[in-house]
Design a protein around this motif. Structure first.
Motif, PDB file in Angstrom:
ATOM      1  N   GLU A   6       0.824  -1.132  -0.115  1.00  0.00           N
ATOM      2  CA  GLU A   6      -0.053  -0.035  -0.113  1.00  0.00           C
ATOM      3  C   GLU A   6       0.757   1.296  -0.015  1.00  0.00           C
ATOM      4  OE1 GLU A   6      -3.160   2.127   3.115  1.00  0.00           O
ATOM      5  OE2 GLU A   6      -3.214   0.033   2.644  1.00  0.00           O
ATOM      6  N   LEU A   7       1.864   1.347   0.704  1.00  0.00           N
ATOM      7  CA  LEU A   7       2.783   2.529   0.586  1.00  0.00           C
ATOM      8  C   LEU A   7       3.554   2.760  -0.467  1.00  0.00           C
ATOM      9  CD1 LEU A   7       4.558   2.057   4.380  1.00  0.00           C
ATOM     10  CD2 LEU A   7       2.917   3.867   3.712  1.00  0.00           C
ATOM     11  N   ILE A   8       3.935   1.467  -1.046  1.00  0.00           N
ATOM     12  CA  ILE A   8       4.617   1.793  -2.261  1.00  0.00           C
ATOM     13  C   ILE A   8       3.641   2.324  -3.441  1.00  0.00           C
ATOM     14  CG2 ILE A   8       5.906   0.498  -4.223  1.00  0.00           C
ATOM     15  CD1 ILE A   8       6.948  -1.070  -1.743  1.00  0.00           C
ATOM     16  N   ALA A   9       2.364   1.725  -3.321  1.00  0.00           N
ATOM     17  CA  ALA A   9       1.337   2.341  -4.366  1.00  0.00           C
ATOM     18  C   ALA A   9       1.083   3.683  -4.119  1.00  0.00           C
ATOM     19  CB  ALA A   9       0.055   1.626  -4.101  1.00  0.00           C
ATOM     20  N   GLN A  10       1.269   4.247  -2.903  1.00  0.00           N
ATOM     21  CA  GLN A  10       1.055   5.695  -2.525  1.00  0.00           C
ATOM     22  C   GLN A  10       2.007   6.392  -2.758  1.00  0.00           C
ATOM     23  OE1 GLN A  10      -0.556   5.464   1.548  1.00  0.00           O
ATOM     24  NE2 GLN A  10      -2.316   4.864   0.437  1.00  0.00           N
ATOM     25  N   ARG A  11       3.490   5.979  -2.590  1.00  0.00           N
ATOM     26  CA  ARG A  11       4.579   6.837  -2.522  1.00  0.00           C
ATOM     27  C   ARG A  11       5.707   6.494  -3.354  1.00  0.00           C
ATOM     28  NH1 ARG A  11       6.731   8.321   3.345  1.00  0.00           N
ATOM     29  NH2 ARG A  11       7.552   9.700   2.179  1.00  0.00           N
TER      30      ARG A  11
END
Length: 146
Positions: A17-22
């Protein structure tokens, strides 16, 4: 992510999720906690093509950024707060993370607020809402995992 325990599968879900966002980091650095050395994490690293560096046991200085953050959080929040429930814990940690990311001046930035220095959409405290930034911005920077 305040919880009673975190599995490797949960780590993978949160990181995805973090990689998808950042954006995708160049490397992830962490200690050797069981949730971070699980098969789920090892398989995910291979599939995501992300290099993962584990610090040597007993060498917290190899991840000094996270150790500094953990110390600050422990001194300012965890040692000072009696948590009454998981909901209360999540509420207090979210408020502290918001203050850490938006309000407080950081001495390493010559007393500039972190949000001002990094841009309004780039919190670094893992407990706060993740931001949307360019993957290229983070591609060559290690991601620190607590």
């Amino acid at each position: 992510v305040p919880d009673t325990s975190i599995s490797g599968k949960r780590v993978v879900r949160e990181l995805t999720e973090l990689i998808a966002q950042r954006g995708k980091p160049g490397m992830i650095v962490s200690d050797n906690g069981t949730e971070l050395t699980s098969n789920a994490v090892l398989v995910w690293c291979g599939e995501a093509r992300i290099e993962w560096h584990y610090t040597m046991p007993g060498k917290p200085t190899q991840n000094a950024f996270v150790e500094s953050f953990n110390g600050r959080m422990r001194d300012e929040l965890l040692n000072e707060t009696l948590f009454m429930s998981m909901g209360h814990t999540r509420e207090k940690i979210a408020a502290w993370a918001d203050d850490y990311n938006t309000e407080r001046p950081h001495s390493s930035l010559r007393t500039v607020r972190l949000q001002t220095a990094r841009g309004a959409d780039a919190p670094i405290c893992p407990s706060s809402a993740a931001s949307t930034t360019s993957g290229e911005r983070n591609a060559n920077r290690p991601t620190r995992v607590m």
